[in-house]
Design an enzyme around this catalytic site. Sequence first.
Site, mmCIF file in Angstrom:
data_model
loop_
_atom_site.group_PDB
_atom_site.id
_atom_site.type_symbol
_atom_site.label_atom_id
_atom_site.label_comp_id
_atom_site.label_asym_id
_atom_site.label_seq_id
_atom_site.Cartn_x
_atom_site.Cartn_y
_atom_site.Cartn_z
ATOM 1 N N SER A 123 0.816 -1.212 0.000
ATOM 2 C CA SER A 123 0.000 0.000 0.000
ATOM 3 C C SER A 123 0.851 1.264 0.000
ATOM 4 O O SER A 123 1.931 1.298 0.609
ATOM 5 C CB SER A 123 -0.908 0.007 1.237
ATOM 6 O OG SER A 123 -1.520 1.263 1.422
ATOM 7 N N GLU A 125 0.193 3.678 1.725
ATOM 8 C CA GLU A 125 0.224 4.151 3.113
ATOM 9 C C GLU A 125 1.553 3.812 3.784
ATOM 10 O O GLU A 125 1.885 4.380 4.821
ATOM 11 C CB GLU A 125 -0.933 3.544 3.908
ATOM 12 C CG GLU A 125 -2.300 4.116 3.561
ATOM 13 C CD GLU A 125 -2.523 5.523 4.102
ATOM 14 O OE1 GLU A 125 -1.922 5.870 5.139
ATOM 15 O OE2 GLU A 125 -3.308 6.272 3.490
ATOM 16 N N TYR A 147 -1.925 0.571 10.445
ATOM 17 C CA TYR A 147 -2.170 -0.080 9.163
ATOM 18 C C TYR A 147 -0.945 0.025 8.264
ATOM 19 O O TYR A 147 -0.480 -0.975 7.697
ATOM 20 C CB TYR A 147 -3.372 0.546 8.480
ATOM 21 C CG TYR A 147 -3.543 0.117 7.039
ATOM 22 C CD1 TYR A 147 -4.091 -1.123 6.726
ATOM 23 C CD2 TYR A 147 -3.147 0.946 5.990
ATOM 24 C CE1 TYR A 147 -4.240 -1.525 5.409
ATOM 25 C CE2 TYR A 147 -3.297 0.553 4.667
ATOM 26 C CZ TYR A 147 -3.843 -0.675 4.386
ATOM 27 O OH TYR A 147 -3.979 -1.070 3.074
#
Length: 331
Positions: A123, A125, A147
């Site tokens: 990801s 992120e 996360y």
Amino acid sequence: MRRALITGITGQDGSYLAEFLLSKGYKVYGLRRRTSTPNYENLEAVKDDIEWLSGDLTDLASLIGAVHLSEPHEVYNLAAQSFVETSWPQPLLTGQITALGVTNLLEAVRIVQPTARFYQASSSEMFGKVVETPQKETTPFYPRSPYGASKVYGHWITVNYRESFDMFACSGILFNHESPRRGIEFVTRKVTDAVARIKLGVQEKLRMGNLEAKRDWGFAGDYVKAMWLMLQQEAAEDYVIATGETRTVRELLQIAFHYVGLNYEDYVTIDPKLFRPAEVDLLLGDCHKAKTKLGWKPEVSFEEMIRMMVDSDLRKVEWEIKKRPRPLAVH
């Protein structure tokens, strides 16, 4: 017949990937957790074409059983606790699924089907508080949420299995990708669902957090093709998948509301509770490697995607309104 095992198959990416692989003649196996009410909404058209297996990323034995039964040529790990906001109040659950769950699946593949090609859903992120812009495969990670940190672990354990056990294991570092199948808890669907409800008169206001956060948003249907392309290469490598364009949440609001003839400023209120504890201010991907090595490029524009999502939510809300019980007539 090629066989593929997909975790997270009922989600946005899993459903698009399943349809894509079925169209290419694959036998598709879907891993699902046992629940009292399975949700096949995203797969309604093809659910009977999928071979369903029970399993959970936190249970190695169940994963070994699923890999043994499916004997896959390709394994796509798309399952995760994938909602960033939830990762702060539930950091341990996020780590168990999104981080250690990757190790469990890699280990199951290594034990049972070591020649299978493995895809890990990494990801953007992971870049978090970015150290360079745009972000590419060599950009250092600086996650800003449990996360993001869990995804970093999943990414590096995939690299480790590739280098330690000579497995064909790669990661796609996907930047934000959306569609009408996106969960309602994600900001794009939150906005398009609210636009539909406000337009149809069943909602008055939309509460939002940081409108200046910038994201590189693409269409999920385009991105699953990149996942497949990664597993068709001679050597396993990691790739950034992105559009190379960034938009603010404010621009998302402007486009979505304008599409139905409304001004977002008349309906949006700012709620400080919706700001992240640690914000990711800017994500912008450099997908040059994917374009040159995979021959991949995004096809659906941001504006097209948002209009697609608004149209879908308008249909859903209209259906909800029609299904509501009518008040009894008084004589």
